[in-house]
Design a protein around this motif. Sequence first.
Motif, PDB file in Angstrom:
ATOM      1  N   GLN A  30      -9.248   8.903  76.425  1.00  0.00           N
ATOM      2  CA  GLN A  30      -7.902   7.997  75.863  1.00  0.00           C
ATOM      3  C   GLN A  30      -8.075   8.283  74.358  1.00  0.00           C
ATOM      4  OE1 GLN A  30      -7.091   4.184  77.734  1.00  0.00           O
ATOM      5  NE2 GLN A  30      -8.804   4.184  78.907  1.00  0.00           N
ATOM      6  N   ILE A  31      -9.261   8.507  73.867  1.00  0.00           N
ATOM      7  CA  ILE A  31      -9.045   8.527  72.327  1.00  0.00           C
ATOM      8  C   ILE A  31      -8.172   9.992  72.110  1.00  0.00           C
ATOM      9  CG2 ILE A  31     -10.781   9.355  70.273  1.00  0.00           C
ATOM     10  CD1 ILE A  31     -12.669   7.398  71.629  1.00  0.00           C
ATOM     11  N   ARG A  32      -8.260  10.991  72.763  1.00  0.00           N
ATOM     12  CA  ARG A  32      -7.680  12.217  72.581  1.00  0.00           C
ATOM     13  C   ARG A  32      -6.440  12.034  72.965  1.00  0.00           C
ATOM     14  NH1 ARG A  32      -9.936  17.339  73.099  1.00  0.00           N
ATOM     15  NH2 ARG A  32      -8.404  17.554  74.810  1.00  0.00           N
ATOM     16  N   THR A  33      -5.805  11.067  73.868  1.00  0.00           N
ATOM     17  CA  THR A  33      -4.484  10.979  73.885  1.00  0.00           C
ATOM     18  C   THR A  33      -3.929  10.149  72.860  1.00  0.00           C
ATOM     19  OG1 THR A  33      -4.999  10.905  76.486  1.00  0.00           O
ATOM     20  CG2 THR A  33      -3.056   9.825  75.765  1.00  0.00           C
ATOM     21  N   VAL A  34      -4.612   9.127  72.573  1.00  0.00           N
ATOM     22  CA  VAL A  34      -3.823   8.296  71.189  1.00  0.00           C
ATOM     23  C   VAL A  34      -3.980   9.057  69.908  1.00  0.00           C
ATOM     24  CG1 VAL A  34      -4.805   6.445  69.589  1.00  0.00           C
ATOM     25  CG2 VAL A  34      -4.862   6.195  71.843  1.00  0.00           C
ATOM     26  N   ALA A  35      -4.859  10.237  69.655  1.00  0.00           N
ATOM     27  CA  ALA A  35      -4.976  11.009  68.673  1.00  0.00           C
ATOM     28  C   ALA A  35      -3.705  12.091  68.511  1.00  0.00           C
ATOM     29  CB  ALA A  35      -6.085  11.671  68.488  1.00  0.00           C
ATOM     30  N   ASN A  36      -3.431  12.306  69.684  1.00  0.00           N
ATOM     31  CA  ASN A  36      -2.287  13.255  70.104  1.00  0.00           C
ATOM     32  C   ASN A  36      -0.791  12.716  69.774  1.00  0.00           C
ATOM     33  OD1 ASN A  36      -1.293  16.117  71.159  1.00  0.00           O
ATOM     34  ND2 ASN A  36      -0.211  14.922  72.321  1.00  0.00           N
ATOM     35  N   GLY A  37      -0.676  11.846  70.535  1.00  0.00           N
ATOM     36  CA  GLY A  37       0.420  10.737  70.152  1.00  0.00           C
ATOM     37  C   GLY A  37       0.742  10.384  68.820  1.00  0.00           C
ATOM     38  N   SER A  38      -0.318   9.678  68.088  1.00  0.00           N
ATOM     39  CA  SER A  38      -0.181   9.556  66.846  1.00  0.00           C
ATOM     40  C   SER A  38       0.016  10.751  65.749  1.00  0.00           C
ATOM     41  CB  SER A  38      -1.741   8.920  66.417  1.00  0.00           C
ATOM     42  OG  SER A  38      -1.769   8.310  65.144  1.00  0.00           O
ATOM     43  N   MET A  39      -0.540  11.631  65.981  1.00  0.00           N
ATOM     44  CA  MET A  39      -0.304  13.099  65.152  1.00  0.00           C
ATOM     45  C   MET A  39       1.022  13.132  65.355  1.00  0.00           C
ATOM     46  SD  MET A  39      -3.855  14.986  64.971  1.00  0.00           S
ATOM     47  CE  MET A  39      -3.294  16.011  63.719  1.00  0.00           C
ATOM     48  N   GLN A  40       1.629  13.302  66.514  1.00  0.00           N
ATOM     49  CA  GLN A  40       2.955  14.016  67.005  1.00  0.00           C
ATOM     50  C   GLN A  40       4.021  12.893  66.058  1.00  0.00           C
ATOM     51  OE1 GLN A  40       3.973  16.464  68.518  1.00  0.00           O
ATOM     52  NE2 GLN A  40       2.314  17.288  69.455  1.00  0.00           N
ATOM     53  N   ALA A  41       3.684  11.706  66.199  1.00  0.00           N
ATOM     54  CA  ALA A  41       4.666  10.665  65.535  1.00  0.00           C
ATOM     55  C   ALA A  41       4.571  10.881  64.095  1.00  0.00           C
ATOM     56  CB  ALA A  41       4.200   9.281  66.090  1.00  0.00           C
ATOM     57  N   SER A  42       3.439  11.063  63.522  1.00  0.00           N
ATOM     58  CA  SER A  42       3.210  10.900  61.901  1.00  0.00           C
ATOM     59  C   SER A  42       3.720  12.422  61.353  1.00  0.00           C
ATOM     60  CB  SER A  42       1.849  10.570  61.547  1.00  0.00           C
ATOM     61  OG  SER A  42       1.604   9.488  62.039  1.00  0.00           O
ATOM     62  N   TYR A  43       3.293  13.278  62.159  1.00  0.00           N
ATOM     63  CA  TYR A  43       3.597  14.686  61.480  1.00  0.00           C
ATOM     64  C   TYR A  43       4.462  15.814  62.162  1.00  0.00           C
ATOM     65  CZ  TYR A  43      -0.488  13.311  58.696  1.00  0.00           C
ATOM     66  OH  TYR A  43      -1.275  12.853  57.987  1.00  0.00           O
ATOM     67  N   GLY A  44       5.177  15.260  63.181  1.00  0.00           N
ATOM     68  CA  GLY A  44       6.102  16.085  63.950  1.00  0.00           C
ATOM     69  C   GLY A  44       7.260  16.593  63.097  1.00  0.00           C
ATOM     70  N   HIS A  45       7.530  15.828  61.861  1.00  0.00           N
ATOM     71  CA  HIS A  45       8.600  16.311  60.975  1.00  0.00           C
ATOM     72  C   HIS A  45       7.921  17.515  60.165  1.00  0.00           C
ATOM     73  CE1 HIS A  45       6.002  13.341  58.620  1.00  0.00           C
ATOM     74  NE2 HIS A  45       6.618  13.918  57.406  1.00  0.00           N
ATOM     75  N   ALA A  46       6.778  17.448  59.798  1.00  0.00           N
ATOM     76  CA  ALA A  46       6.122  18.440  59.047  1.00  0.00           C
ATOM     77  C   ALA A  46       5.399  19.720  59.774  1.00  0.00           C
ATOM     78  CB  ALA A  46       5.155  17.804  58.024  1.00  0.00           C
ATOM     79  N   MET A  47       4.839  19.470  60.869  1.00  0.00           N
ATOM     80  CA  MET A  47       4.297  20.452  61.527  1.00  0.00           C
ATOM     81  C   MET A  47       4.737  20.533  62.989  1.00  0.00           C
ATOM     82  SD  MET A  47       0.370  19.271  60.714  1.00  0.00           S
ATOM     83  CE  MET A  47       0.095  18.665  58.893  1.00  0.00           C
ATOM     84  N   ASP A  48       4.668  21.848  63.699  1.00  0.00           N
ATOM     85  CA  ASP A  48       5.087  22.085  64.936  1.00  0.00           C
ATOM     86  C   ASP A  48       4.244  21.643  65.871  1.00  0.00           C
ATOM     87  OD1 ASP A  48       3.254  24.218  65.724  1.00  0.00           O
ATOM     88  OD2 ASP A  48       4.242  25.496  64.424  1.00  0.00           O
ATOM     89  N   GLU A  49       4.560  21.384  66.975  1.00  0.00           N
ATOM     90  CA  GLU A  49       3.879  20.794  68.226  1.00  0.00           C
ATOM     91  C   GLU A  49       2.591  21.475  68.512  1.00  0.00           C
ATOM     92  OE1 GLU A  49       4.781  19.391  73.187  1.00  0.00           O
ATOM     93  OE2 GLU A  49       6.431  19.746  71.423  1.00  0.00           O
ATOM     94  N   GLU A  50       2.691  22.998  68.462  1.00  0.00           N
ATOM     95  CA  GLU A  50       1.421  23.796  68.825  1.00  0.00           C
ATOM     96  C   GLU A  50       0.322  23.440  67.886  1.00  0.00           C
ATOM     97  OE1 GLU A  50       0.352  28.486  69.744  1.00  0.00           O
ATOM     98  OE2 GLU A  50       2.557  27.787  69.372  1.00  0.00           O
ATOM     99  N   THR A  51       0.775  23.386  66.592  1.00  0.00           N
ATOM    100  CA  THR A  51      -0.306  23.257  65.565  1.00  0.00           C
ATOM    101  C   THR A  51      -1.104  22.063  65.614  1.00  0.00           C
ATOM    102  OG1 THR A  51       0.981  24.636  63.886  1.00  0.00           O
ATOM    103  CG2 THR A  51      -0.457  22.978  63.073  1.00  0.00           C
TER     104      THR A  51
END
Length: 251
Positions: free
Chosen positions: A13-34
């Motif tokens: 669940q920690i990994r899931t939260v980290a992924n969703g959080s980073m996608q929301a915060s950095y999706g505008h600056a980094m691609d999904e694969e990164t």
Amino acid sequence: MDLRDATTSDIEQIRTVANGSMQASYGHAMDEETIADAVETWYDADTLSDWLSDDAVVFVVAVDDGDVVGFIQSYVSEGRETVGEIDWLHVSPDHRSEGVGSQLLKRAEQELTNRGVDRIEGSVLADNEAGADFYAEQGYERTDDRRIEIGGESFEEQTYAKRLDAEGERIVTEERTLDDGETVYVAYDEAVRGKEAPFYAVFLDPERSERYGWMCGEDESFDIAMDTMERIECNTCGNRRKAARWDAAYL
């Protein structure tokens, strides 16, 4: 919502939260694969298990209706000053603007204070404007900016600090002479965690305007190697730091 110490049963669940959080915060600056690669690197099960078994680490999760919706991971760094370093603070996008981040931070601050830290520090990328605003709102002052390499790209990182006493900010800098006669300045209040001891930032001038490198806190060696992912290793004693963590979404 409840706050409690994280356990190994929370890892997925920690990994899931980290992924969703980073996608929301950095999706505008980094691609999904990164971002996906970053989560796999920084939040793999073995690394999280190591953190959770480390007595120097404060790792707290926020739980809502049985699900982990946020977490904060910090640790105590011993040196000339005792510093509480915030590595990760992530909140699930669905639970932002609910005060989850603030509650997690206050819990970590309390535990770090009980462990005798002189101040608490955290860093965010400049692209995470919400994270910077969050620190400012929580009484942290911006103390340092630097450029870091992530995935072959250069980003600006901002450091924020909060003193836990009434004396105000105290800068601790020591002048040292290298074997070749060059003078450098070790900043004991700018440290990153190593496996055996912290690594301290080293500058070529007392004003800290020109960076030299690092000093190993284990054997005080200046013979340090660092790669583009900010893995740091002392060539003398083998003390090392894993690749740099990515800052989190702090809402």
